[in-house]
Design an enzyme around this catalytic site. Structure first.
Site, PDB file in Angstrom:
ATOM      1  N   ARG A  43       5.807  26.600  -6.492  1.00 38.69           N
ATOM      2  CA  ARG A  43       6.358  27.458  -7.566  1.00 38.69           C
ATOM      3  C   ARG A  43       7.503  27.121  -8.240  1.00 38.69           C
ATOM      4  O   ARG A  43       7.612  27.596  -9.526  1.00 38.69           O
ATOM      5  CB  ARG A  43       6.359  28.994  -6.881  1.00 38.69           C
ATOM      6  CG  ARG A  43       6.757  30.109  -7.787  1.00 38.69           C
ATOM      7  CD  ARG A  43       6.686  31.276  -7.049  1.00 38.69           C
ATOM      8  NE  ARG A  43       7.411  31.553  -6.286  1.00 38.69           N
ATOM      9  CZ  ARG A  43       7.706  32.500  -5.248  1.00 38.69           C
ATOM     10  NH1 ARG A  43       6.668  33.466  -5.126  1.00 38.69           N
ATOM     11  NH2 ARG A  43       8.744  32.787  -4.399  1.00 38.69           N
ATOM     12  N   LYS A  99      10.042  32.176 -11.155  1.00 39.88           N
ATOM     13  CA  LYS A  99      11.094  33.112 -10.604  1.00 39.88           C
ATOM     14  C   LYS A  99      12.237  32.206 -11.341  1.00 39.88           C
ATOM     15  O   LYS A  99      13.146  31.601 -10.729  1.00 39.88           O
ATOM     16  CB  LYS A  99      11.085  32.456  -9.010  1.00 39.88           C
ATOM     17  CG  LYS A  99      11.786  33.620  -8.301  1.00 39.88           C
ATOM     18  CD  LYS A  99      11.292  33.204  -7.030  1.00 39.88           C
ATOM     19  CE  LYS A  99      12.279  33.983  -5.863  1.00 39.88           C
ATOM     20  NZ  LYS A  99      12.020  35.530  -6.128  1.00 39.88           N
ATOM     21  N   GLU A 155       4.686  45.135 -10.595  1.00 42.19           N
ATOM     22  CA  GLU A 155       5.190  44.821  -9.342  1.00 42.19           C
ATOM     23  C   GLU A 155       6.540  45.381  -9.412  1.00 42.19           C
ATOM     24  O   GLU A 155       6.886  46.321 -10.306  1.00 42.19           O
ATOM     25  CB  GLU A 155       5.601  43.437  -9.248  1.00 42.19           C
ATOM     26  CG  GLU A 155       6.289  42.679 -10.399  1.00 42.19           C
ATOM     27  CD  GLU A 155       6.393  41.065  -9.963  1.00 42.19           C
ATOM     28  OE1 GLU A 155       6.683  40.818  -8.859  1.00 42.19           O
ATOM     29  OE2 GLU A 155       6.357  40.159 -10.761  1.00 42.19           O
TER      30      GLU A 155
HETATM   31  N1  PLP Z   1       8.135  39.480  -7.021  1.00 45.21           N
HETATM   32  C1  PLP Z   1       9.431  39.538  -7.248  1.00 45.21           C
HETATM   33  C2  PLP Z   1      10.077  39.932  -8.489  1.00 45.21           C
HETATM   34  C3  PLP Z   1      10.170  38.725  -6.457  1.00 45.21           C
HETATM   35  O1  PLP Z   1      11.474  38.593  -6.754  1.00 45.21           O
HETATM   36  C4  PLP Z   1       9.652  38.384  -5.335  1.00 45.21           C
HETATM   37  C5  PLP Z   1      10.308  37.512  -4.244  1.00 45.21           C
HETATM   38  O2  PLP Z   1      10.714  36.296  -4.086  1.00 45.21           O
HETATM   39  C6  PLP Z   1       8.328  38.514  -4.906  1.00 45.21           C
HETATM   40  C7  PLP Z   1       7.710  39.245  -5.832  1.00 45.21           C
HETATM   41  C8  PLP Z   1       7.778  38.222  -3.796  1.00 45.21           C
HETATM   42  O3  PLP Z   1       7.334  36.731  -3.435  1.00 45.21           O
HETATM   43  P1  PLP Z   1       7.615  36.078  -2.323  1.00 45.21           P
HETATM   44  O4  PLP Z   1       6.447  36.676  -1.432  1.00 45.21           O
HETATM   45  O5  PLP Z   1       6.977  34.528  -2.604  1.00 45.21           O
HETATM   46  O6  PLP Z   1       8.863  35.941  -1.595  1.00 45.21           O
HETATM   47  C1  COI Z   2      12.961  37.166  -2.252  1.00 41.23           C
HETATM   48  O1  COI Z   2      12.247  37.907  -1.780  1.00 41.23           O
HETATM   49  O2  COI Z   2      13.172  35.886  -1.732  1.00 41.23           O
HETATM   50  C2  COI Z   2      13.541  37.555  -3.254  1.00 41.23           C
HETATM   51  O3  COI Z   2      13.906  36.434  -4.206  1.00 41.23           O
HETATM   52  C3  COI Z   2      13.798  38.650  -3.998  1.00 41.23           C
HETATM   53  C4  COI Z   2      15.134  39.138  -4.296  1.00 41.23           C
HETATM   54  C5  COI Z   2      14.977  40.543  -4.802  1.00 41.23           C
HETATM   55  C6  COI Z   2      16.100  38.990  -2.924  1.00 41.23           C
END
Ligand code: PLP
Ligand code: COI
Length: 344
Positions: A82, A184, A220
């Site tokens: 990612r 991200k 989301e």
């Molecule tokens: N959506 C957003 C906007 C986020 O910041 C995060 C955190 O990483 C997620 C979703 C969840 O992603 P992940 O499960 O890869 O941590």
């Molecule tokens: C994560 O879950 O790793 C994120 O980056 C989300 C953040 C709001 C702490």
């Protein structure tokens, strides 16, 4: 080496400086060899690209201590991929996937004493970040960058851990249609700061963002993807028709576990806000959020009470939570390659 003496059960989700971080710099068209360092500070030009045009992206994953005292992390290959996608979209030189995984291993190993004990509810949050250090003044990508990984022990993202939260439909948007919502990039989070301050002032734990184009579909929250359970026990996952939802590692893992381990039917499709009243359970999922149940959504005057309520997780989300965290903590065998051991 000895485990740090923190009040592990009661740490929140905030930065605690650990001993070591990994740093690699990009210059003259290549990444240098990278190294572990004790220096937690960064010195850069006043004209660095990150400061002006927000050329920055980051990642988040966790390391866990297992019951038999191994240290593992969860699917770091997906974070590496990612981050390549994020960097590419932002015209930054991707940090190679295999080097990303090796750097995660090195930085966790170096900070072994900071990995919280099994069963404490705390974990070691790993934050890879990449940003433009090179000079820019016209709107252009920079030619120098830094890739850094630091880590910090964390407790639950939402106060109360697995207690259901109350969220609101935001008046603001976090990501434009076909913009940067699917990567991200720090800029997405800058967009969400004013809305989250407002939401907290009003007593909500998070913002639910709708599709920015029509403000009809659920996308989301500021820091997590969304899952729903319908009255037939199926898992329903919102899909963005404008590709503005972050592809959460946690959500992709939950979808797999739901279908292949728990035998649930999984639907990924656009979900209208008005449909929310037909769901019986709802959760926010992400590395930080794990799976946090939602009990209530407020959309101005209208309140959607999720039938699972404000006291505890609904039964399907609980099963997903137990299975996912069981795999992450190493006491349930997950699909091959999901749990990545940090060898001593
Ligand atoms: N959506 C957003 C906007 C986020 O910041 C995060 C955190 O990483 C997620 C979703 C969840 O992603 P992940 O499960 O890869 O941590
Ligand atoms: C994560 O879950 O790793 C994120 O980056 C989300 C953040 C709001 C702490």
């Amino acid at each position: 080496m000895a485990q740090k003496n923190l009040d592990w059960e009661n740490i929140g989700f905030s930065y605690i400086k650990t001993d070591y971080r990994y740093v690699s710099n990009y210059k003259d068209g290549k990444w240098d060899d990278g190294q572990i360092t004790e220096d937690s500070t960064i010195v850069m030009s006043e004209d660095a690209g990150v400061l002006h045009y927000a050329q920055e992206c980051f990642e988040g994953l966790k390391a866990y201590r297992t019951e038999d005292n191994r240290i593992v992390c969860f699917r770091p290959d997906l974070n590496a991929e990612r981050m390549v996608d994020s960097a590419t979209r932002l015209e930054m030189p991707p940090f190679p996937k295999e080097r990303f995984i090796k750097a995660v291993e090195e930085v966790v190993k170096a900070n072994e004493d900071w990995v919280p004990p099994y069963g404490s509810g705390a974990t070691l949050y790993i934050r890879p970040v990449m940003f433009a250090t090179g000079n820019v003044i016209g709107v252009n990508p920079a030619d120098e960058y830094q890739f850094r990984i630091f880590c910090t022990p964390v407790g639950p993202y939402f106060k109360g851990g697995a207690k259901p939260i109350s969220i609101k439909v935001s008046d603001f948007d976090r990501a434009a249609p076909h913009g940067t919502g699917n990567i991200k990039a720090g800029l997405n989070y800058a967009m969400s700061l004013h809305p989250i301050v407002k939401a907290h002032e009003e007593g909500f734990a998070e913002n639910l963002y709708l599709d920015a184009g029509t403000r009809t579909y659920v996308e989301e929250t500021g820091g997590a993807n969304i899952i729903f359970v319908d009255k037939d026990g199926n898992l329903v996952i919102p899909r963005s028709y404008t590709d503005s939802i972050l592809p959460s590692v946690t959500r992709r893992s939950i979808a797999y576990v739901a279908e292949h381990v728990l035998g649930l039917k999984v639907e990924e499709r656009p979900v209208k806000l008005e449909e929310v009243s037909s769901f019986v359970e709802m959760g926010l999922c992400g590395t930080a959020a794990v799976i946090s149940p939602v009990g209530k959504i407020t959309d101005h005057g209208k309140v959607y009470e999720i039938p699972s309520g404000m006291d505890e997780m609904g039964p399907v989300i609980k099963k997903l939570y137990d299975t996912l965290t069981g795999i992450q903590m190493g006491h349930i065998e997950g699909p091959a390659g999901w749990v990545h051991e940090i060898k001593k």
